[in-house]
Write a protein that holds these residues in place. Structure first.
Motif, PDB file in Angstrom:
ATOM      1  N   ALA A 125       0.849  -1.197   0.000  1.00  0.00           N
ATOM      2  CA  ALA A 125       0.000   0.000   0.000  1.00  0.00           C
ATOM      3  C   ALA A 125       0.880   1.241   0.000  1.00  0.00           C
ATOM      4  N   ILE A 126       0.349   2.337  -0.559  1.00  0.00           N
ATOM      5  CA  ILE A 126       0.998   3.653  -0.474  1.00  0.00           C
ATOM      6  C   ILE A 126       0.430   4.341   0.764  1.00  0.00           C
ATOM      7  N   LEU A 127       1.281   4.564   1.749  1.00  0.00           N
ATOM      8  CA  LEU A 127       0.809   5.106   3.024  1.00  0.00           C
ATOM      9  C   LEU A 127       0.698   6.630   3.006  1.00  0.00           C
ATOM     10  N   ASP A 128       1.641   7.294   2.344  1.00  0.00           N
ATOM     11  CA  ASP A 128       1.623   8.761   2.381  1.00  0.00           C
ATOM     12  C   ASP A 128       2.533   9.313   1.299  1.00  0.00           C
ATOM     13  N   HIS A 129       2.464  10.646   1.131  1.00  0.00           N
ATOM     14  CA  HIS A 129       3.318  11.362   0.165  1.00  0.00           C
ATOM     15  C   HIS A 129       4.070  12.458   0.910  1.00  0.00           C
ATOM     16  N   ASP A 130       5.349  12.621   0.569  1.00  0.00           N
ATOM     17  CA  ASP A 130       6.110  13.790   1.010  1.00  0.00           C
ATOM     18  C   ASP A 130       6.157  14.782  -0.152  1.00  0.00           C
ATOM     19  N   LEU A 131       5.831  16.040   0.144  1.00  0.00           N
ATOM     20  CA  LEU A 131       5.914  17.091  -0.874  1.00  0.00           C
ATOM     21  C   LEU A 131       7.207  17.868  -0.713  1.00  0.00           C
ATOM     22  N   VAL A 132       7.719  18.348  -1.837  1.00  0.00           N
ATOM     23  CA  VAL A 132       8.912  19.191  -1.847  1.00  0.00           C
ATOM     24  C   VAL A 132       8.467  20.630  -2.145  1.00  0.00           C
ATOM     25  N   LEU A 133       8.696  21.546  -1.178  1.00  0.00           N
ATOM     26  CA  LEU A 133       8.367  22.960  -1.374  1.00  0.00           C
ATOM     27  C   LEU A 133       9.655  23.726  -1.640  1.00  0.00           C
ATOM     28  N   LEU A 134       9.679  24.422  -2.753  1.00  0.00           N
ATOM     29  CA  LEU A 134      10.835  25.257  -3.111  1.00  0.00           C
ATOM     30  C   LEU A 134      10.486  26.699  -2.742  1.00  0.00           C
ATOM     31  N   ILE A 135      11.144  27.216  -1.691  1.00  0.00           N
ATOM     32  CA  ILE A 135      10.812  28.522  -1.136  1.00  0.00           C
ATOM     33  C   ILE A 135      11.992  29.476  -1.337  1.00  0.00           C
ATOM     34  N   SER A 136      11.673  30.684  -1.751  1.00  0.00           N
ATOM     35  CA  SER A 136      12.693  31.732  -1.930  1.00  0.00           C
ATOM     36  C   SER A 136      12.234  32.987  -1.196  1.00  0.00           C
ATOM     37  N   PRO A 137      13.129  33.967  -1.025  1.00  0.00           N
ATOM     38  CA  PRO A 137      12.731  35.218  -0.358  1.00  0.00           C
ATOM     39  C   PRO A 137      11.586  35.899  -1.097  1.00  0.00           C
ATOM     40  N   ALA A 138      10.837  36.692  -0.375  1.00  0.00           N
ATOM     41  CA  ALA A 138       9.675  37.381  -0.955  1.00  0.00           C
ATOM     42  C   ALA A 138      10.103  38.208  -2.164  1.00  0.00           C
ATOM     43  N   GLY A 139       9.343  38.010  -3.257  1.00  0.00           N
ATOM     44  CA  GLY A 139       9.591  38.775  -4.463  1.00  0.00           C
ATOM     45  C   GLY A 139      10.719  38.265  -5.313  1.00  0.00           C
ATOM     46  N   LYS A 140      11.348  37.157  -4.957  1.00  0.00           N
ATOM     47  CA  LYS A 140      12.466  36.617  -5.735  1.00  0.00           C
ATOM     48  C   LYS A 140      12.121  35.201  -6.212  1.00  0.00           C
ATOM     49  N   LYS A 141      11.710  35.102  -7.442  1.00  0.00           N
ATOM     50  CA  LYS A 141      11.324  33.821  -8.023  1.00  0.00           C
ATOM     51  C   LYS A 141      12.549  33.001  -8.421  1.00  0.00           C
ATOM     52  N   ILE A 142      12.397  31.689  -8.304  1.00  0.00           N
ATOM     53  CA  ILE A 142      13.406  30.771  -8.819  1.00  0.00           C
ATOM     54  C   ILE A 142      12.820  30.123 -10.064  1.00  0.00           C
ATOM     55  N   LYS A 143      13.391  30.449 -11.203  1.00  0.00           N
ATOM     56  CA  LYS A 143      12.808  30.023 -12.473  1.00  0.00           C
ATOM     57  C   LYS A 143      13.151  28.586 -12.834  1.00  0.00           C
ATOM     58  N   ALA A 144      14.323  28.130 -12.434  1.00  0.00           N
ATOM     59  CA  ALA A 144      14.750  26.778 -12.786  1.00  0.00           C
ATOM     60  C   ALA A 144      15.623  26.214 -11.678  1.00  0.00           C
ATOM     61  N   LEU A 145      15.681  24.879 -11.621  1.00  0.00           N
ATOM     62  CA  LEU A 145      16.492  24.236 -10.584  1.00  0.00           C
ATOM     63  C   LEU A 145      17.969  24.548 -10.762  1.00  0.00           C
ATOM     64  N   THR A 146      18.375  24.830 -11.990  1.00  0.00           N
ATOM     65  CA  THR A 146      19.787  25.144 -12.201  1.00  0.00           C
ATOM     66  C   THR A 146      20.195  26.412 -11.461  1.00  0.00           C
ATOM     67  N   ASP A 147      19.206  27.299 -11.190  1.00  0.00           N
ATOM     68  CA  ASP A 147      19.509  28.514 -10.429  1.00  0.00           C
ATOM     69  C   ASP A 147      19.894  28.190  -9.000  1.00  0.00           C
ATOM     70  N   LEU A 148      19.419  27.017  -8.477  1.00  0.00           N
ATOM     71  CA  LEU A 148      19.719  26.655  -7.080  1.00  0.00           C
ATOM     72  C   LEU A 148      21.180  26.285  -6.887  1.00  0.00           C
ATOM     73  N   LYS A 149      21.810  25.822  -7.963  1.00  0.00           N
ATOM     74  CA  LYS A 149      23.204  25.406  -7.828  1.00  0.00           C
ATOM     75  C   LYS A 149      24.121  26.561  -7.430  1.00  0.00           C
ATOM     76  N   LYS A 150      23.628  27.788  -7.646  1.00  0.00           N
ATOM     77  CA  LYS A 150      24.434  28.961  -7.307  1.00  0.00           C
ATOM     78  C   LYS A 150      24.121  29.493  -5.909  1.00  0.00           C
ATOM     79  N   LYS A 151      23.148  28.843  -5.235  1.00  0.00           N
ATOM     80  CA  LYS A 151      22.695  29.367  -3.949  1.00  0.00           C
ATOM     81  C   LYS A 151      23.037  28.425  -2.812  1.00  0.00           C
ATOM     82  N   LYS A 152      23.032  28.990  -1.624  1.00  0.00           N
ATOM     83  CA  LYS A 152      23.163  28.196  -0.418  1.00  0.00           C
ATOM     84  C   LYS A 152      21.747  27.784   0.004  1.00  0.00           C
TER      85      LYS A 152
END
Length: 469
Positions: A125-152
Motif C-alpha cells: 500500500a501507499i501510506l503517504d506522500h512527502d511534498l517538496v516545497l521550493l521557497i525563496s525570499p519574498a519577491g524573488k522567483k526561482i525560475k529553474a532548478l539550475t539557479d539553485l546550484k548557485k545558492k546556499k
C-alpha cells in the motif's frame, strides 16, 4: 367325547424372527451424524483459515512514525480478529530496518522511495506522500532548478536523508562544497530567518498532511516572508529519477488568507510505501491488504501520517511493483460479483459434492439404509412353507395364509415406495406361488380327512336313563 376334541392340537412352531430395519431410527442416526460431520468440517475449515501467523515488522526508532504505524496496524488486526499478528522489531533508523528486511529477517517494512530499495520488496500500500516545497525570499522567483546550484540551500525536514535527496536531484553530491551548499536547517526554523542568515533558498520536505495542518506558513505569508516556487521540470525529473513522483500543491494549501499558492502548483515528491517480502504467501498478503484498505481511518496517525492510504500501483513499470496478491485484491475491487467469487463458488460446489458423496457413502454403508432385495423376502415365504406340516386344522392354515398374504402386501408397498428393490423379484414370485399352492393342497387334504362330529353325549345319557326305568 370325540377323539379330536380330546387330543390337543400340536402348537405351530414359532416363526423365525426377521430383523426389520427401522428407517425412521436409521435416518435420525444419519441426520445426527451428518450434523456432527458438518460441524467438524466447518470447525476444521475455520481452524485452518484462522491459524495464527506472526509477521515480523521491521521499523526504525521505537517512537518513530514507522513504529507508531506498525503499532496501529497491530491493534487493527487484533480488533478485526485477524489470524495475522505482528511482532514489531525496532532498529536504530530506517536504514537498519531495511537491512533487516533485506536479510529476510523481517516480513514487512516501511520505506520512502528515495531509500535503498531491497530487491525482494513488493508494495502492499501507499501510506503517504512527502511534498517538496521550493521557497525563496519574498519577491524573488526561482525560475529553474539550475539557479539553485548557485545558492546556499537550507533543508527543512525530519532526517538527513532529505539533505542527501536534495543534493542528488541538484547533482551536487560529488562536489567538494556539497556539505556547505546544502545544509540541514534546525527544526522549526522560519524561512525569513534562514534567508536573513545567508541562505538563498529553502527546500521544505514533509508529509502533505503536515503542510495542511501547519498554520505557521500562514503567519509567514502575512509577514510577506517567502515566495513559493513551482518546479516546472517535475515531469522530466520523475522520468530521470524513478523514485520521484509528480505532485501538485493545491490552491491555499499553505495559507488560506492570503491564498498560497494562489493556483495549483507543480512540484515533486516522494512516496512512503508499506512493503512485504515477495515470497510472502498469497493468503497472508491478501488478508493484510484487505484489513488495511478496509480500515484506513483507524490506521491514520495523530500527526496525519497515513491519513490517505492509497492502493499500490499495479502497473508493471511501477518503481516498486505491487505484491502480486495485493494487486489481485486491488484489481478485484472493480470486478463483478461473479468475476470475484466464481472460483470460490466452483470450489464450494466441488467441496459440497465431495461431502455429499461421503455422506451418501455413510448413509449406505454405515447406517445400511438401503432398499431390500425382493429375493430376500423369499426366505420369509419359505419359512411359511416349512410350517405347513404343523398346521393340523383349517384355522391354523388360515393364519399361515394370512401371513403369506401380508408378506405379499408388504412387498407390493415396498416396491412402490422404494424400500424394496426389484432385484430377485422372479425368485420372490416363484416362492410365493409354490407356498400358495402348498397351502391349497394342504387345505384340500384337511377337508378330505376331517373327522365327522358325533352326537352330543347328553342325549345318550337321557336314553340310558329311560331304559333303566
Amino acid at each position: 367325547m370325540s377323539a379330536e376334541a380330546s387330543t390337543p392340537q400340536p402348537e405351530l412352531p414359532r416363526r423365525r424372527s426377521r430383523v426389520v430395519k427401522s428407517n425412521g431410527s436409521q435416518i435420525l442416526l444419519f441426520s445426527i451424524l451428518t450434523l456432527i460431520l458438518t460441524a467438524a468440517t466447518v470447525w476444521g475449515g475455520r481452524t485452518w483459515l484462522r491459524n495464527s501467523e506472526t509477521l515480523i515488522f521491521a521499523v526504525g526508532e521505537s517512537n518513530g512514525l514507522e513504529a507508531r504505524f506498525a503499532a496501529r496496524l497491530a491493534a487493527v488486526l487484533k480488533t478485526n480478529s485477524s489470524r495475522l499478528q505482528l511482532k514489531i522489531v525496532p532498529n536504530g533508523d530506517n536504514a537498519k530496518a531495511l537491512a533487516l528486511f533485506d536479510r529476510k529477517d523481517a516480513n514487512l517494512a516501511i520505506l520512502r522511495t528515495d531509500a535503498r530499495i531491497p530487491p525482494r520488496a513488493r508494495t502492499v500500500a501507499i501510506l503517504d506522500h512527502d511534498l517538496v516545497l521550493l521557497i525563496s525570499p519574498a519577491g524573488k522567483k526561482i525560475k529553474a532548478l539550475t539557479d539553485l546550484k548557485k545558492k546556499k540551500i537550507a533543508v527543512l525536514a525530519d532526517s538527513e536523508s532529505s539533505v542527501t535527496f536534495v543534493r542528488t536531484i541538484l547533482e551536487l553530491s560529488e562536489t567538494p562544497d556539497a556539505a556547505t551548499r546544502v545544509q540541514m536547517a534546525p527544526p522549526g526554523s522560519a524561512p525569513d530567518k534562514l534567508f536573513a542568515s545567508g541562505f538563498g533558498a529553502v527546500v521544505a520536505i514533509a508529509h502533505a498532511s503536515r503542510f495542511t495542518k501547519d498554520k505557521s506558513y500562514e503567519q509567514y505569508a502575512k509577514r510577506g516572508a517567502f515566495t513559493l516556487n513551482a518546479i516546472e521540470s517535475a515531469k522530466a525529473m520523475a522520468r530521470k529519477y524513478p523514485a520521484i513522483s509528480e505532485e501538485t500543491i493545491a490552491t491555499g494549501m499553505l495559507s488560506a488568507s492570503p491564498a498560497i499558492p494562489d493556483d495549483e502548483t507543480e512540484t515533486i515528491g516522494l512516496q512512503w510505501l508499506l512493503v512485504a517480502q515477495s515470497k510472502l504467501s498469497t493468503t497472508t498478503v491478501s488478508d493484510l491488504a484487505r484489513i488495511i484498505y478496509e480500515n484506513k481511518a483507524a490506521l491514520a496517525l495523530d500527526d496525519g501520517f497515513a491519513s490517505k492510504i492509497e492502493p499500490a500501483a499495479t502497473d508493471k513499470d511501477a518503481f516498486i511493483v505491487a505484491h502480486p496478491d495485493a494487486a489481485e485484491y486491488i484489481n478485484d475491487e472493480i470486478k463483478s460479483f461473479m468475476e470475484r467469487y466464481s472460483d470460490m463458488m466452483y470450489l464450494g460446489a466441488a467441496a459440497l459434492s465431495i461431502i455429499g458423496s461421503i455422506f451418501a457413502g455413510i448413509y449406505t454403508k454405515i447406517t445400511r439404509i438401503a432398499p431390500e432385495k425382493a429375493s430376500e423376502l423369499a426366505t420369509a415365504i419359505l419359512d411359511v412353507g416349512e410350517r405347513l406340516e404343523y398346521a393340523k386344522s383349517l384355522d391354523a392354515l388360515d393364519k399361515l395364509q394370512d401371513e403369506l398374504e401380508a408378506i405379499l402386501r408388504g412387498a407390493v408397498i415396498g416396491l412402490r415406495d422404494g424400500t424394496i428393490s426389484s432385484d430377485g423379484l422372479d425368485t420372490f414370485k416363484l416362492g410365493y406361488e409354490l407356498v400358495r399352492d402348498e397351502i391349497g393342497m394342504r387345505r384340500d387334504h384337511l377337508k378330505r380327512h376331517a373327522v365327522p362330529t358325533p352326537a352330543h353325549d347328553d342325549n345318550v345319557v337321557v336314553v340310558k336313563t329311560a331304559q333303566s326305568a
